[in-house]
Design a protein around this motif. Sequence first.
Motif, PDB file in Angstrom:
ATOM      1  N   GLY A 131       2.219   6.231  -7.106  1.00 16.71           N
ATOM      2  CA  GLY A 131       1.125   7.008  -7.688  1.00 16.71           C
ATOM      3  C   GLY A 131       1.383   8.497  -7.617  1.00 16.71           C
ATOM      4  O   GLY A 131       1.153   9.236  -8.576  1.00 16.71           O
ATOM      5  N   ALA A 132       1.898   8.950  -6.477  1.00 20.29           N
ATOM      6  CA  ALA A 132       2.157  10.382  -6.304  1.00 20.29           C
ATOM      7  C   ALA A 132       3.367  10.842  -7.119  1.00 20.29           C
ATOM      8  O   ALA A 132       3.325  11.894  -7.755  1.00 20.29           O
ATOM      9  N   VAL A 133       4.423  10.056  -7.117  1.00 20.58           N
ATOM     10  CA  VAL A 133       5.674  10.485  -7.753  1.00 20.58           C
ATOM     11  C   VAL A 133       5.657  10.292  -9.267  1.00 20.58           C
ATOM     12  O   VAL A 133       6.086  11.172 -10.017  1.00 20.58           O
ATOM     13  N   SER A 144      -2.479  12.927  -6.596  1.00 20.76           N
ATOM     14  CA  SER A 144      -2.251  13.816  -5.455  1.00 20.76           C
ATOM     15  C   SER A 144      -2.102  12.990  -4.178  1.00 20.76           C
ATOM     16  O   SER A 144      -2.635  11.887  -4.073  1.00 20.76           O
ATOM     17  N   ILE A 145      -1.367  13.571  -3.242  1.00 19.25           N
ATOM     18  CA  ILE A 145      -1.218  12.939  -1.931  1.00 19.25           C
ATOM     19  C   ILE A 145      -1.219  14.061  -0.898  1.00 19.25           C
ATOM     20  O   ILE A 145      -0.526  15.061  -1.051  1.00 19.25           O
ATOM     21  N   VAL A 171       0.844  -1.210   0.000  1.00 17.01           N
ATOM     22  CA  VAL A 171       0.000   0.000   0.000  1.00 17.01           C
ATOM     23  C   VAL A 171       0.873   1.251   0.000  1.00 17.01           C
ATOM     24  O   VAL A 171       0.626   2.194  -0.763  1.00 17.01           O
ATOM     25  N   ALA A 172       1.868   1.279   0.861  1.00 17.16           N
ATOM     26  CA  ALA A 172       2.736   2.453   0.947  1.00 17.16           C
ATOM     27  C   ALA A 172       3.474   2.689  -0.376  1.00 17.16           C
ATOM     28  O   ALA A 172       3.514   3.821  -0.871  1.00 17.16           O
ATOM     29  N   LEU A 173       4.027   1.631  -0.950  1.00 15.53           N
ATOM     30  CA  LEU A 173       4.760   1.795  -2.214  1.00 15.53           C
ATOM     31  C   LEU A 173       3.848   2.234  -3.349  1.00 15.53           C
ATOM     32  O   LEU A 173       4.217   3.106  -4.148  1.00 15.53           O
TER      33      LEU A 173
END
Length: 107
Positions: free
Chosen positions: A75-77, A82-83, A68-70
Amino acid sequence: MAYVYLVVAILSEVLATVSLKLSAGFSRTVPSVLVVVGYLVAFSSLSAVLRLGLPVGVVYAVWAGVGVALVAIIGAVFLGESITAVQIGGIALIIGGVLALELGGSH
């Protein structure tokens, strides 16, 4: 060796999940194939980890939490998603929870 399989499971699940986004509803061939292959490798590797004796609760927490974190970071990078600060805090809580499960079981 179990942790090597766990890393493979995490990375292949992340690849499959990101490819799912890039497949555009399975209308693009290469990302669609990566989805299927990635999930097959992920679950095969996860099965190997469990067969080698790591506890299912810890394995699943690490696999899901790190995944989930990765995916959120990718997705953001790389995908322009957006995050928010709240989401970043949520990722930190997930990582903290995974660490608590891992460290709590090592007595």
